[in-house]
Scaffold this active site. Structure first.
Site, short mmCIF file in Angstrom:
data_model
loop_
_atom_site.label_atom_id
_atom_site.label_comp_id
_atom_site.label_asym_id
_atom_site.label_seq_id
_atom_site.Cartn_x
_atom_site.Cartn_y
_atom_site.Cartn_z
N TYR A 176 96.65 91.12 57.30
CA TYR A 176 95.67 92.01 56.68
C TYR A 176 96.29 93.40 56.56
O TYR A 176 96.95 93.86 57.49
CB TYR A 176 94.40 92.08 57.55
N GLU A 209 92.63 96.97 49.78
CA GLU A 209 92.66 96.01 50.89
C GLU A 209 93.34 94.73 50.43
O GLU A 209 93.04 94.22 49.35
CB GLU A 209 91.23 95.72 51.34
#
Ligand code: GDP
Ligand code: MN
Length: 382
Positions: free
Chosen positions: A101, A189
């Site tokens: 991530y 993101e």
């Protein structure tokens, strides 16, 4: 403005962030053609502005044409988080060794950007934060200093990634930071940012929220808006120049002034109801604006009742009352209106309504009684 995945990936690609080869498809046939061009296996992905598409069945691996056809038609029939899937992204499938991530956003309290990296990507980052907070590492980036490769490498190093991935993830972070700052995003993101079986780091998903206040220096953004899957209610409201935000309750709301509109939402909640929207018609509560507002709310199938809450300061309540009478002649409403008009010339306004007694308009004297009445009606009409 939130971009859908493929728009986000196109944004990423401009800054050198590695993404898979892919094509947009709006029909099953287009998906099959795209897969043929890309080469199997492919991933067929729903393009909606919500996360959790994988769990909702909106991301499928297809090994051949038959599977592509099957999944494309299945996904085009889905609604994910209330968003009907109208567009697919078909991309070359990746053999995944690890899912990470990475994101940048603003830490307003610290007045700095914040980079977040985790070796536990692919799942909800909020869930990781709740169950395994040590698996998430973060770093503030002073906007005056920017982010260099050494700092990015340090952060990637702390995240406990596969050693093969660290240098490449550091490079992605530097590019992603540039995308975030120069691209005027509020959030970028990548979840998952993967390490492939072949040792390559690749962005397999993209979430980009653009900073609407920077639109003036990005004329190219107007093209993005058109293809984005916006709430049809919000699109109509924008066309009419209204300050409207769609919500999922059954009480449609019209108020003058953002503060009063928010208080109205709160009061509706307090008495056990749910607002279908936020709509501030501002100071110009004339008949045209009222008609536009009623029309937008009228297109929302969840709405059972419309609560109009106007406080006359500069605007005069008798003008608003006349405006509503005209507006309901123009727009054929499918829900009754509960109307609270208070402030300047409210006596005159009440007299106008008493004389005309328009069907489907229920006057109430106070904001709280109006909210109660509206929530009652919404309950009865379910
Ligand atoms: P989200 O569920 O909306 O966040 O959609 P993602 O784009 O993140 O996809 C969800 C999951 O699908 C990922 O976490 C991966 O596990 C899986 N996935 C996506 N693309 C691929 C791919 O190319 N190959 C494989 N094997 N899995 C993929
Ligand atoms: Mn994802």
């Amino acid at each position: 403005m939130d971009l859908v995945e493929y728009q986000g990936k196109q944004y990423f690609a401009r800054y050198g962030i590695p993404v898979s080869d892919g094509r947009v498809a709006d029909t099953v046939e287009e998906a099959v053609a795209a897969a043929g061009e890309i080469g199997y296996p492919v991933v067929v992905k729903a393009q909606v502005q919500v996360g959790g598409r994988g769990k909702a069945g909106g991301v499928k691996l297809a090994a051949d044409e038959i599977e592509t056809r099957h999944y494309a038609s299945e996904i085009l029939g889905l609604a994910i988080g209330g968003h009907k899937v109208r567009r697919l992204w078909v991309e070359s499938a990746t053999d995944i060794a690890a899912e990470y991530y990475a994101s940048f956003t603003l830490d307003r309290a610290a007045k700095k950007h914040v980079a977040i990296v985790s070796a536990r990507g692919g799942i909800d980052i909020e869930q990781v934060a709740a169950t395994d907070p040590q698996a998430i590492v973060s770093m503030h980036v002073d906007p005056l200093d920017g982010l260099d490769h050494d700092a990015a490498r340090q952060l990637a190093g702390r995240a406990g990634l596969d050693p093969r991935a660290v240098e490449q993830v550091a490079a992605v972070l530097v590019d992603l930071y540039r995308c975030y700052v120069e691209g005027d995003a509020d959030l970028v993101e990548i979840n998952p940012l993967v390490l492939t079986a072949g040792g390559q780091v690749l962005a397999l998903d993209a979430k980009v929220t653009l900073d609407d206040d920077a639109a003036f220096r990005h004329p190219e953004w107007s093209a993005l808006e058109e293809i984005g899957d916006v709430d049809p209610r919000e699109r109509l409201a924008r066309e009419r120049g209204l300050q409207y935000i769609g919500l999922d309750g059954s009480v449609g709301i019209i108020a003058n002034g953002a503060g009063l509109a928010m208080s109205t939402l709160d009061v509706v909640n307090q008495v056990g109801g749910g607002a279908a929207n936020f709509l501030d018609i501002g100071g110009g509560a004339n008949a045209d604006v009222m008609a536009d507002a009623l029309e937008v709310i009228n297109t929302d199938p969840n709405v059972q009742v419309i609560l109009v809450n106007i406080f006359g300061g500069i605007v005069r309540c008798d003008d608003v009352a006349r405006g509503i009478l005209r507006a309901i002649e123009e727009v054929k409403l499918s829900s009754p209106i509960v109307l609270r008009l208070d402030g300047t010339n409210s006596t005159e306004a009440r007299k106008i309504l008493d004389d005309r007694r328009p069907a489907g308009v229920i006057p109430e004297l106070s904001m709280i009684s109006a909210a109660k009445r509206a929530v009652e009606i919404a309950g009865e009409r379910r």
